[in-house]
Write an enzyme that holds these catalytic residues in place. Sequence first.
Site, PDB file in Angstrom:
ATOM      1  N   HIS A   1     -19.895 -12.394  -5.038  1.00  0.00           N
ATOM      2  CA  HIS A   1     -18.531 -12.315  -5.589  1.00  0.00           C
ATOM      3  C   HIS A   1     -17.805 -11.057  -5.121  1.00  0.00           C
ATOM      4  O   HIS A   1     -17.051 -10.430  -5.883  1.00  0.00           O
ATOM      5  CB  HIS A   1     -18.567 -12.365  -7.120  1.00  0.00           C
ATOM      6  CG  HIS A   1     -18.989 -13.696  -7.666  1.00  0.00           C
ATOM      7  ND1 HIS A   1     -18.114 -14.752  -7.819  1.00  0.00           N
ATOM      8  CD2 HIS A   1     -20.202 -14.151  -8.070  1.00  0.00           C
ATOM      9  CE1 HIS A   1     -18.768 -15.797  -8.313  1.00  0.00           C
ATOM     10  NE2 HIS A   1     -20.038 -15.461  -8.462  1.00  0.00           N
TER      11      HIS A   1
ATOM     12  N   ASP B   1     -24.723 -12.624 -10.454  1.00  0.00           N
ATOM     13  CA  ASP B   1     -24.866 -14.078 -10.460  1.00  0.00           C
ATOM     14  C   ASP B   1     -24.518 -14.689  -9.103  1.00  0.00           C
ATOM     15  O   ASP B   1     -23.821 -14.084  -8.297  1.00  0.00           O
ATOM     16  CB  ASP B   1     -23.977 -14.695 -11.541  1.00  0.00           C
ATOM     17  CG  ASP B   1     -22.494 -14.417 -11.300  1.00  0.00           C
ATOM     18  OD1 ASP B   1     -22.159 -13.255 -10.971  1.00  0.00           O
ATOM     19  OD2 ASP B   1     -21.674 -15.341 -11.420  1.00  0.00           O
ATOM     20  N   GLU B   2     -25.009 -15.885  -8.893  1.00  0.00           N
ATOM     21  CA  GLU B   2     -24.606 -16.752  -7.781  1.00  0.00           C
ATOM     22  C   GLU B   2     -24.614 -16.042  -6.422  1.00  0.00           C
ATOM     23  O   GLU B   2     -23.653 -16.094  -5.653  1.00  0.00           O
ATOM     24  CB  GLU B   2     -23.216 -17.338  -8.057  1.00  0.00           C
ATOM     25  CG  GLU B   2     -23.164 -18.175  -9.333  1.00  0.00           C
ATOM     26  CD  GLU B   2     -21.782 -18.717  -9.630  1.00  0.00           C
ATOM     27  OE1 GLU B   2     -21.675 -19.854 -10.113  1.00  0.00           O
ATOM     28  OE2 GLU B   2     -20.783 -17.991  -9.390  1.00  0.00           O
ATOM     29  N   VAL B   3     -25.733 -15.405  -6.097  1.00  0.00           N
ATOM     30  CA  VAL B   3     -25.859 -14.737  -4.799  1.00  0.00           C
ATOM     31  C   VAL B   3     -26.264 -15.771  -3.743  1.00  0.00           C
ATOM     32  O   VAL B   3     -27.317 -16.398  -3.859  1.00  0.00           O
ATOM     33  CB  VAL B   3     -26.894 -13.606  -4.860  1.00  0.00           C
ATOM     34  CG1 VAL B   3     -27.000 -12.906  -3.504  1.00  0.00           C
ATOM     35  CG2 VAL B   3     -26.536 -12.606  -5.947  1.00  0.00           C
ATOM     36  N   PRO B   4     -25.446 -15.973  -2.702  1.00  0.00           N
ATOM     37  CA  PRO B   4     -25.740 -17.005  -1.696  1.00  0.00           C
ATOM     38  C   PRO B   4     -26.745 -16.506  -0.645  1.00  0.00           C
ATOM     39  O   PRO B   4     -26.384 -15.798   0.297  1.00  0.00           O
ATOM     40  CB  PRO B   4     -24.367 -17.279  -1.070  1.00  0.00           C
ATOM     41  CG  PRO B   4     -23.611 -16.000  -1.241  1.00  0.00           C
ATOM     42  CD  PRO B   4     -24.133 -15.341  -2.482  1.00  0.00           C
TER      43      PRO B   4
END
Length: 481
Positions: free
Chosen positions: A214, A274-277
């Site tokens: 993010h 959160d939501e680490v690609p």
Amino acid sequence: KQWYQRRVAITAGKLREDKVISSTISRYERYFERFERGPASPDGYITEVSVTVADPTAQLKIGVDETYTLNINPLSPVVKLAAKTRFGVVRGLETFYQLYNITDGTFPSVKIKDYPRFTYRGFLIDTSRHFLPVDTIEKVITGLDLAMSKFNVLHWHIVDDPSFPYYSPTFPSLAEEGAYDMNHVYRISDILQVISYAEDHGIVVVPEFDTPGHTLSWGKGLENFLTHCPGVGTFGGDYGPINPSVEANYQVLQKLLAEVTSLFPSGFIHLGGDEVPFNCWAANQELVAWMKKQGIQNFNDLESYYEERLLDIVHHLNTSYVVWEEIFNNNLQIQPDTIIHVWKDKWQATMGKVIKAGYKTILSSPWYLNYISFSRDWKTYYQVEPLKIPGATAEELNLVIGGEACMWGEYVDATNILSRTFPRASAVAERLWSSEKRTNVADMEFRLDKHRCGMCARDIPAETIILRSYCPVEFSGYDHW
């Protein structure tokens, strides 16, 4: 016996010199000025609300004592409001207002002792996807104070992939390159204004700077900050999360977070996580080669390496911190004082694991208010029980410090955030303040509709919750308090 209201004087002696007490009293005196009644009353008028505070020096923080007692005596026109701290006064005056019957101008005779069930009762705003002007944020804060059971935390998700509106004196290029434009930034004076306004309403402001994912907007103002991964980056672009192999990035984070934690006096910061690609990291061959050289076996371990470095920075800044649940779910190495913010489905199972591991936790999963429906979804929010965690011991349940309603900004801006938030958020607020035994939905509907009218009368455009109804004083426009 019922007391009538003409013009109530709220007295506090020398406490009136205090900023929080003075602004709170002035605010409620203005509220009541709208509802002055005629001269005749069979039972008499309330003439005064006398305010006393046991510890007027207690500073605003998460966990400050908000206890108060309110006594409307049938034999005296003087109402007694006694609080442990100034912030109990804020809560008590709101209760006093809620007891007022707008229709006939009466108060009941009642004695109340009140205090919150949970120490953390939060509400999230997102100013990266859609910028919220300062006066809109202040209106949200006003609504959070008015909300039926008194929120005490504004979680400010201030930056994210779409834009970086926080103007950092240390790294001005972050906003100059990462904000939508320079009319959509929060300068230090704006931040201090929001913090001061929130303090007057008994609300702590907790900033969030979410990393390592993010962070697309960060990379516009910082060279070599993000991982280069052509075609597989954020939004299908060429850049993804922070590059953990670049040592200079940790120097940036140390300086930026030192600035942020010195600016926000809450003693808390939300670090995201959160939501680490991982696919972007995997596509960068230089990063993969560096991992091999460092003995980092996989991308979970790489994320753990990054988080260990980040948490070491924050520990040296002497501040508490919150992370999203992925940090825990991915079995990263974290410090014992880490607070885990649960937001995904199957929250009971996740929170059960978190508290059994000895970590404090905050619940948001069932309270994403940005998801809207035609029906009255506030009932679902109200029926959530945060401590309904199968198999948890009483000691483990003490690690659940509260919860947070979230209003993410994908489809929310200054035009609709107030009506979309209120009074739906009030159902969450009451669940976090009041006893777990208070679960009667029909009773809540009656009180929430009355409270919604009280908010409309104070220029908060709280949407209706009943198919057919009206307010004695309808919303008629904005008047900034």
